[in-house]
Design an enzyme around this catalytic site. Structure first.
Site, PDB file in Angstrom:
ATOM      1  N   MET A  30       0.836  -1.206   0.000  1.00 12.50           N
ATOM      2  CA  MET A  30       0.000   0.000   0.000  1.00 12.50           C
ATOM      3  C   MET A  30       0.868   1.251   0.000  1.00 12.50           C
ATOM      4  O   MET A  30       0.380   2.356   0.246  1.00 12.50           O
ATOM      5  CB  MET A  30      -0.929  -0.002   1.211  1.00 12.50           C
ATOM      6  CG  MET A  30      -1.897  -1.184   1.178  1.00 12.50           C
ATOM      7  SD  MET A  30      -3.404  -0.875   2.078  1.00 12.50           S
ATOM      8  CE  MET A  30      -2.790  -0.572   3.715  1.00 12.50           C
ATOM      9  N   TYR A  32       4.099   3.977   0.899  1.00  8.84           N
ATOM     10  CA  TYR A  32       4.803   4.572   2.037  1.00  8.84           C
ATOM     11  C   TYR A  32       5.838   3.560   2.531  1.00  8.84           C
ATOM     12  O   TYR A  32       5.873   3.151   3.686  1.00  8.84           O
ATOM     13  CB  TYR A  32       3.835   4.991   3.145  1.00  8.84           C
ATOM     14  CG  TYR A  32       4.323   6.235   3.855  1.00  8.84           C
ATOM     15  CD1 TYR A  32       4.262   7.478   3.233  1.00  8.84           C
ATOM     16  CD2 TYR A  32       4.879   6.161   5.121  1.00  8.84           C
ATOM     17  CE1 TYR A  32       4.744   8.608   3.862  1.00  8.84           C
ATOM     18  CE2 TYR A  32       5.362   7.302   5.764  1.00  8.84           C
ATOM     19  CZ  TYR A  32       5.287   8.516   5.122  1.00  8.84           C
ATOM     20  OH  TYR A  32       5.766   9.643   5.750  1.00  8.84           O
ATOM     21  N   HIS A  34       9.067   1.136   3.361  1.00  5.58           N
ATOM     22  CA  HIS A  34      10.197   1.137   4.294  1.00  5.58           C
ATOM     23  C   HIS A  34      10.968  -0.160   4.089  1.00  5.58           C
ATOM     24  O   HIS A  34      10.641  -0.955   3.195  1.00  5.58           O
ATOM     25  CB  HIS A  34       9.688   1.290   5.730  1.00  5.58           C
ATOM     26  CG  HIS A  34       8.561   0.355   6.073  1.00  5.58           C
ATOM     27  ND1 HIS A  34       8.732  -1.022   6.152  1.00  5.58           N
ATOM     28  CD2 HIS A  34       7.242   0.580   6.310  1.00  5.58           C
ATOM     29  CE1 HIS A  34       7.583  -1.584   6.452  1.00  5.58           C
ATOM     30  NE2 HIS A  34       6.646  -0.632   6.538  1.00  5.58           N
ATOM     31  N   GLU A  35      11.938  -0.399   4.967  1.00  2.00           N
ATOM     32  CA  GLU A  35      12.789  -1.583   4.754  1.00  2.00           C
ATOM     33  C   GLU A  35      12.049  -2.913   4.886  1.00  2.00           C
ATOM     34  O   GLU A  35      12.510  -3.921   4.372  1.00  2.00           O
ATOM     35  CB  GLU A  35      13.986  -1.575   5.702  1.00  2.00           C
ATOM     36  CG  GLU A  35      15.078  -0.622   5.294  1.00  2.00           C
ATOM     37  CD  GLU A  35      15.179   0.547   6.249  1.00  2.00           C
ATOM     38  OE1 GLU A  35      15.671   0.357   7.363  1.00  2.00           O
ATOM     39  OE2 GLU A  35      14.724   1.655   5.885  1.00  2.00           O
ATOM     40  N   HIS A  37       9.075  -3.513   3.573  1.00  2.60           N
ATOM     41  CA  HIS A  37       8.645  -3.754   2.192  1.00  2.60           C
ATOM     42  C   HIS A  37       9.842  -4.142   1.321  1.00  2.60           C
ATOM     43  O   HIS A  37       9.754  -5.033   0.478  1.00  2.60           O
ATOM     44  CB  HIS A  37       8.010  -2.495   1.599  1.00  2.60           C
ATOM     45  CG  HIS A  37       6.774  -2.012   2.299  1.00  2.60           C
ATOM     46  ND1 HIS A  37       6.748  -0.887   3.067  1.00  2.60           N
ATOM     47  CD2 HIS A  37       5.509  -2.517   2.321  1.00  2.60           C
ATOM     48  CE1 HIS A  37       5.531  -0.690   3.545  1.00  2.60           C
ATOM     49  NE2 HIS A  37       4.754  -1.666   3.117  1.00  2.60           N
ATOM     50  N   GLY A 147       4.787 -10.245   4.041  1.00  6.59           N
ATOM     51  CA  GLY A 147       5.542 -10.174   5.282  1.00  6.59           C
ATOM     52  C   GLY A 147       4.863 -10.950   6.403  1.00  6.59           C
ATOM     53  O   GLY A 147       3.634 -10.960   6.516  1.00  6.59           O
ATOM     54  N   GLN A 153      -2.805 -12.318   7.615  1.00  2.00           N
ATOM     55  CA  GLN A 153      -2.952 -12.095   6.173  1.00  2.00           C
ATOM     56  C   GLN A 153      -2.188 -13.171   5.388  1.00  2.00           C
ATOM     57  O   GLN A 153      -2.704 -13.744   4.419  1.00  2.00           O
ATOM     58  CB  GLN A 153      -2.406 -10.710   5.818  1.00  2.00           C
ATOM     59  CG  GLN A 153      -2.259 -10.447   4.340  1.00  2.00           C
ATOM     60  CD  GLN A 153      -1.853  -9.004   4.068  1.00  2.00           C
ATOM     61  OE1 GLN A 153      -2.692  -8.130   4.012  1.00  2.00           O
ATOM     62  NE2 GLN A 153      -0.568  -8.748   3.894  1.00  2.00           N
ATOM     63  N   LYS A 184       8.641  -2.468  11.791  1.00  2.00           N
ATOM     64  CA  LYS A 184       8.468  -1.353  10.855  1.00  2.00           C
ATOM     65  C   LYS A 184       7.071  -1.387  10.268  1.00  2.00           C
ATOM     66  O   LYS A 184       6.557  -2.452   9.927  1.00  2.00           O
ATOM     67  CB  LYS A 184       9.510  -1.422   9.740  1.00  2.00           C
ATOM     68  CG  LYS A 184      10.882  -0.985  10.192  1.00  2.00           C
ATOM     69  CD  LYS A 184      11.875  -0.987   9.052  1.00  2.00           C
ATOM     70  CE  LYS A 184      13.256  -0.659   9.548  1.00  2.00           C
ATOM     71  NZ  LYS A 184      13.582   0.758   9.491  1.00  2.00           N
ATOM     72  N   SER A 185       6.457  -0.213  10.167  1.00  2.00           N
ATOM     73  CA  SER A 185       5.114  -0.118   9.624  1.00  2.00           C
ATOM     74  C   SER A 185       4.894   1.291   9.087  1.00  2.00           C
ATOM     75  O   SER A 185       5.373   2.263   9.682  1.00  2.00           O
ATOM     76  CB  SER A 185       4.091  -0.411  10.725  1.00  2.00           C
ATOM     77  OG  SER A 185       2.808   0.017  10.328  1.00  2.00           O
TER      78      SER A 185
HETATM   79  P1  AMP Z   1       1.394  -2.911   3.475  1.00  2.00           P
HETATM   80  O1  AMP Z   1       1.966  -1.862   2.573  1.00  2.00           O
HETATM   81  O2  AMP Z   1       1.340  -2.509   4.902  1.00  2.00           O
HETATM   82  O3  AMP Z   1       0.129  -3.514   2.950  1.00  2.00           O
HETATM   83  O4  AMP Z   1       2.452  -4.104   3.437  1.00  2.00           O
HETATM   84  C1  AMP Z   1       2.801  -4.717   2.233  1.00  2.00           C
HETATM   85  C2  AMP Z   1       3.569  -5.980   2.536  1.00  2.00           C
HETATM   86  O5  AMP Z   1       4.758  -5.658   3.249  1.00  2.00           O
HETATM   87  C3  AMP Z   1       2.786  -6.963   3.402  1.00  2.00           C
HETATM   88  O6  AMP Z   1       3.008  -8.275   2.928  1.00  2.00           O
HETATM   89  C4  AMP Z   1       3.386  -6.749   4.756  1.00  2.00           C
HETATM   90  O7  AMP Z   1       3.300  -7.883   5.604  1.00  2.00           O
HETATM   91  C5  AMP Z   1       4.830  -6.466   4.409  1.00  2.00           C
HETATM   92  N1  AMP Z   1       5.474  -5.741   5.512  1.00  2.00           N
HETATM   93  C6  AMP Z   1       5.069  -4.565   6.056  1.00  2.00           C
HETATM   94  N2  AMP Z   1       5.861  -4.241   7.104  1.00  2.00           N
HETATM   95  C7  AMP Z   1       6.770  -5.231   7.220  1.00  2.00           C
HETATM   96  C8  AMP Z   1       7.852  -5.488   8.125  1.00  2.00           C
HETATM   97  N3  AMP Z   1       8.147  -4.660   9.118  1.00  2.00           N
HETATM   98  N4  AMP Z   1       8.574  -6.616   7.936  1.00  2.00           N
HETATM   99  C9  AMP Z   1       8.274  -7.479   6.942  1.00  2.00           C
HETATM  100  N5  AMP Z   1       7.272  -7.298   6.069  1.00  2.00           N
HETATM  101  C10 AMP Z   1       6.519  -6.198   6.196  1.00  2.00           C
END
Ligand code: AMP
Length: 294
Positions: A30, A32, A34-35, A37, A147, A153, A184-185
């Site tokens: 989605m 934004y 970070h490491e 991703h 992740g 999920q 990280k989020s």
């Molecule tokens: P999102 O953009 O939050 O939907 O995340 C996209 C993908 O990146 C998902 O599969 C998440 O689980 C993964 N992800 C987000 N944060 C992390 C993290 N800190 N460590 C590993 N994978 C992550």
């Protein structure tokens, strides 16, 4: 690196690659970025000939009172990260490209979506499964990367892929953390400095849970009592849930074993954060900081 905004352009590029016999990895996000991703991108680039990343804040996975409107966005910076990590193609559609006005077909998953985050986010996983189905149908990748941070999920996608016979390998990647342990989020950006400090309590609780499990404890009740006590030591933490579930079907277990999932959602200020560990995984490591959470 190319960017496309439409399903047709995406299909065209995929068709050309397939004609050359190249393998494709898909990393849905989605934005934004970070490491955390980036670790998905690295895993894909390493094991597939071409990597597609999607950057799309998927409206149908947000509930009415959730943060769709305020979800952080910075596509320019996302592109820099994706390019630096060797991504070949970014798919960045507008919501209207993904969802026609009269869109009414959803992929819903039972059982696994009813526990943990599903209790407070009843339509969330339906939205996730629907958008991932659309991406899988368009890209038809060899591998898709998720992740472990969003462990429910990941389990749900694995089950959906099995149940609906998608021809793709689902790869789970370990949680990437900040130096002080916080997973990280993109949503960490919502935290003010006090909240950011308080947010360390999640990884502290994970580490405590891991050490208790590693010592041989197998009662969920005992494990959870200790973790809840730890979380309660942080006045800013408002616990939504801490639970132990079977690692595959996401159903609560009284006695846990290797492969089971210990997951939590905790609100710090207005921000909902999640963290987890799988029983039997190596202990997480991070630097100690100066805070009440230690
Ligand atoms: P999102 O953009 O939050 O939907 O995340 C996209 C993908 O990146 C998902 O599969 C998440 O689980 C993964 N992800 C987000 N944060 C992390 C993290 N800190 N460590 C590993 N994978 C992550």
């Amino acid at each position: 690196m190319n960017t496309v905004n439409t399903i047709n352009e995406l299909r065209e590029q995929v068709r050309a690659w397939k004609a050359e016999g190249l393998t494709i990895g898909l990393c849905p996000t989605m934005g934004y970025l970070h490491e955390g991703h980036a670790s998905l991108m690295d895993a894909s680039v390493k094991s597939c000939d071409r990597t597609v990343a999607s950057v799309f804040v998927n409206p149908i996975q947000f509930g009415p009172n959730e943060d769709l409107a305020t979800y952080p966005r910075d596509f320019e910076s996302d592109c820099k990260l994706l390019e630096a990590h060797g991504v070949d193609l970014v798919f960045h559609p507008e919501p209207a490209e993904m969802y026609a006005d009269d869109f009414c077909t959803f992929v819903d998953i039972d059982v696994l979506s009813k526990t943990l985050c599903g209790k407070t986010r009843p339509i969330h996983f339906r939205g996730v499964c629907t958008v991932i189905t659309k991406l899988l149908n368009t890209v038809t990748p060899d591998k898709i990367f998720f992740g472990q941070k969003d462990a429910q999920q990941l389990a749900i996608i694995r089950r959906m892929v099995r149940d609906l016979n998608f021809n793709v390998e689902v790869i789970g990647c370990p949680i990437v953390r900040e130096a002080d342990g916080l997973a990280k989020s993109s949503r960490n950006t919502y935290l003010n400095p006090d909240e950011r400090r308080a947010a360390r309590i999640l990884s502290r609780a994970v580490r405590l849970g891991q050490s208790i499990a590693d010592e041989g404890e197998r009662s969920s009740e005992t494990l959870l009592a200790a973790m809840r006590e730890k979380l309660a030591s942080e006045p800013m933490a408002d616990v939504e849930y801490v639970e132990v579930v079977n690692g595959e079907n996401m159903q609560p277990v009284d006695t846990f074993r290797e492969g089971d999932l210990v997951a939590m959602a905790v609100r710090i200020g207005g921000t909902r954060l999640i963290d987890n560990f799988t029983v039997g995984q190596p202990p997480i490591e991070f630097q100690e900081g100066q805070s009440n959470a230690d």
